[in-house]
Motif scaffolding. Structure first.
Motif, PDB file in Angstrom:
ATOM      1  N   ASP A  82       0.698  -5.217 -11.938  1.00 22.70           N
ATOM      2  CA  ASP A  82      -0.721  -5.561 -11.960  1.00 22.70           C
ATOM      3  C   ASP A  82      -1.562  -4.697 -12.699  1.00 22.70           C
ATOM      4  OD1 ASP A  82       0.154  -5.866  -8.213  1.00 22.70           O
ATOM      5  OD2 ASP A  82      -0.027  -7.572  -9.841  1.00 22.70           O
ATOM      6  N   SER A  83      -1.136  -3.751 -13.543  1.00 24.21           N
ATOM      7  CA  SER A  83      -1.902  -3.014 -14.238  1.00 24.21           C
ATOM      8  C   SER A  83      -2.395  -3.815 -15.378  1.00 24.21           C
ATOM      9  CB  SER A  83      -0.942  -1.770 -14.727  1.00 24.21           C
ATOM     10  OG  SER A  83      -0.521  -1.125 -13.850  1.00 24.21           O
ATOM     11  N   ALA A  84      -3.786  -3.799 -15.556  1.00 23.52           N
ATOM     12  CA  ALA A  84      -4.519  -4.558 -16.452  1.00 23.52           C
ATOM     13  C   ALA A  84      -6.053  -4.286 -16.198  1.00 23.52           C
ATOM     14  CB  ALA A  84      -4.285  -5.992 -16.367  1.00 23.52           C
ATOM     15  N   THR A  85      -6.826  -4.777 -17.043  1.00 23.19           N
ATOM     16  CA  THR A  85      -8.285  -5.035 -16.898  1.00 23.19           C
ATOM     17  C   THR A  85      -8.564  -6.062 -16.228  1.00 23.19           C
ATOM     18  OG1 THR A  85      -8.882  -3.433 -18.848  1.00 23.19           O
ATOM     19  CG2 THR A  85     -10.460  -4.790 -18.076  1.00 23.19           C
ATOM     20  N   TYR A  86      -9.396  -5.906 -15.164  1.00 22.09           N
ATOM     21  CA  TYR A  86      -9.983  -6.894 -14.407  1.00 22.09           C
ATOM     22  C   TYR A  86     -11.482  -7.050 -14.812  1.00 22.09           C
ATOM     23  CZ  TYR A  86      -5.684  -6.997 -11.955  1.00 22.09           C
ATOM     24  OH  TYR A  86      -4.035  -7.203 -11.852  1.00 22.09           O
ATOM     25  N   LEU A  87     -11.716  -8.469 -15.216  1.00 26.38           N
ATOM     26  CA  LEU A  87     -13.184  -8.813 -15.696  1.00 26.38           C
ATOM     27  C   LEU A  87     -13.600  -9.709 -14.492  1.00 26.38           C
ATOM     28  CD1 LEU A  87     -12.318  -9.455 -19.577  1.00 26.38           C
ATOM     29  CD2 LEU A  87     -13.600  -7.618 -18.659  1.00 26.38           C
ATOM     30  N   CYS A  88     -14.759  -9.591 -14.489  1.00 23.61           N
ATOM     31  CA  CYS A  88     -15.720 -10.673 -13.559  1.00 23.61           C
ATOM     32  C   CYS A  88     -16.874 -10.948 -14.423  1.00 23.61           C
ATOM     33  CB  CYS A  88     -16.033 -10.283 -12.459  1.00 23.61           C
ATOM     34  SG  CYS A  88     -17.704  -9.460 -12.426  1.00 23.61           S
ATOM     35  N   ALA A  89     -17.186 -12.347 -14.306  1.00 20.25           N
ATOM     36  CA  ALA A  89     -18.189 -13.124 -15.214  1.00 20.25           C
ATOM     37  C   ALA A  89     -18.889 -13.849 -14.164  1.00 20.25           C
ATOM     38  CB  ALA A  89     -17.404 -13.896 -16.223  1.00 20.25           C
ATOM     39  N   VAL A  90     -20.099 -14.213 -14.429  1.00 18.45           N
ATOM     40  CA  VAL A  90     -20.984 -15.153 -13.707  1.00 18.45           C
ATOM     41  C   VAL A  90     -21.565 -16.156 -14.561  1.00 18.45           C
ATOM     42  CG1 VAL A  90     -21.624 -13.324 -12.092  1.00 18.45           C
ATOM     43  CG2 VAL A  90     -23.051 -13.838 -14.065  1.00 18.45           C
ATOM     44  N   TYR A  91     -21.921 -17.339 -13.962  1.00 21.04           N
ATOM     45  CA  TYR A  91     -22.215 -18.487 -14.614  1.00 21.04           C
ATOM     46  C   TYR A  91     -23.918 -18.720 -13.923  1.00 21.04           C
ATOM     47  CZ  TYR A  91     -22.985 -23.105 -16.663  1.00 21.04           C
ATOM     48  OH  TYR A  91     -23.340 -24.088 -17.405  1.00 21.04           O
ATOM     49  N   MET A  92     -24.560 -18.673 -14.617  1.00 20.94           N
ATOM     50  CA  MET A  92     -25.964 -19.090 -14.101  1.00 20.94           C
ATOM     51  C   MET A  92     -26.897 -20.542 -14.366  1.00 20.94           C
ATOM     52  SD  MET A  92     -27.192 -15.197 -14.985  1.00 20.94           S
ATOM     53  CE  MET A  92     -26.238 -15.208 -16.698  1.00 20.94           C
TER      54      MET A  92
END
Lengths: 111, 113
Positions: A82-92
């Protein structure tokens, strides 16, 4: 100004130690919040989309939740893979009408 | 297994040279995005196309960057002339009508010396 902030920047867990990653947003007209996983040297990989407050999505050891101000990515009993970079993103609904990404949380799970 | 493909995977060039990066989106996807990722700025949207038409290129330096989609199976990003500050990983992504998930390619790692 619309913003997406992820915390913590980095997180180190022991295998099996559950935790949560946070993505807070100050945007108007949120139409969707997305979670991605990125492994070193690779492109982001889509995980979840959340559209409305109260919504939850699950996939294996990951569970994403959404409120009116933030989203959490809960990791239950993580494994080293599960090691990784986790990114969140928004759509507006306004502005560029495309995804705006946070800076990510680097997760390291030690055996 | 449908994937976004990008070429080249790595590019080292000298300042002032032209750089062309190519992307093949997933068949059937009608929206294509170009992103740039650096340690300092994270993932930034440069431009995107829908049905091959450019919808937004406000993230690109207009004097040196250009993006085109000559057909549904090919998107290109050109930098002319390249500068050291352009060194980054450039990702292409494709998807269906927004808002929807985007599928990223493996990226082109560009180094301008």
């Amino acid at each position: 100004e619309d913003q997406v902030t992820q915390s913590p920047e980095a997180l180190r867990l022991q295998e099996g130690e559950s935790s949560s990653l946070n993505c807070s947003y100050t945007v108007s007209g949120l139409r969707g919040l997305f979670w991605y996983r990125q492994d070193p040297g690779k492109g982001p990989e889509f995980l979840f989309t959340l559209y409305s407050a109260g919504e939850e999505k699950e996939k294996e050891r990951l569970k994403a939740t959404l409120t009116k101000k933030e989203s959490f990515l809960h990791i239950t009993a993580p494994k080293p893979e599960d090691s990784a970079t986790y990114l969140c993103a928004v759509y507006m609904d306004t502005g560029r009408r495309a995804l705006t990404f946070g800076s990510g949380t680097r997760l390291q799970v030690q055996p | 297994d449908a994937r976004v493909t990008q070429t080249p995977r790595h590019k080292v060039t000298e300042m002032g040279q032209e750089v062309t990066m190519r992307c093949q989106p997933i068949l059937g996807h009608n929206t294509v995005f170009w992103y740039r990722q650096t340690m300092m700025q994270g993932l930034e949207l440069l431009a995107y196309f829908r049905n091959r038409a450019p919808l937004d290129d406000s993230g690109m330096p207009k004097d040196r960057f250009s993006a085109e989609m000559p057909d549904a199976t090919l998107a290109t990003l050109k930098i002319q002339p390249s500068e050291p500050r352009d060194s980054a990983v450039y990702f292409c992504a494709s998807g269906l009508v927004s808002p929807s998930e985007q599928y990223f390619g493996p990226g082109t790692r560009l180094t301008v010396t």
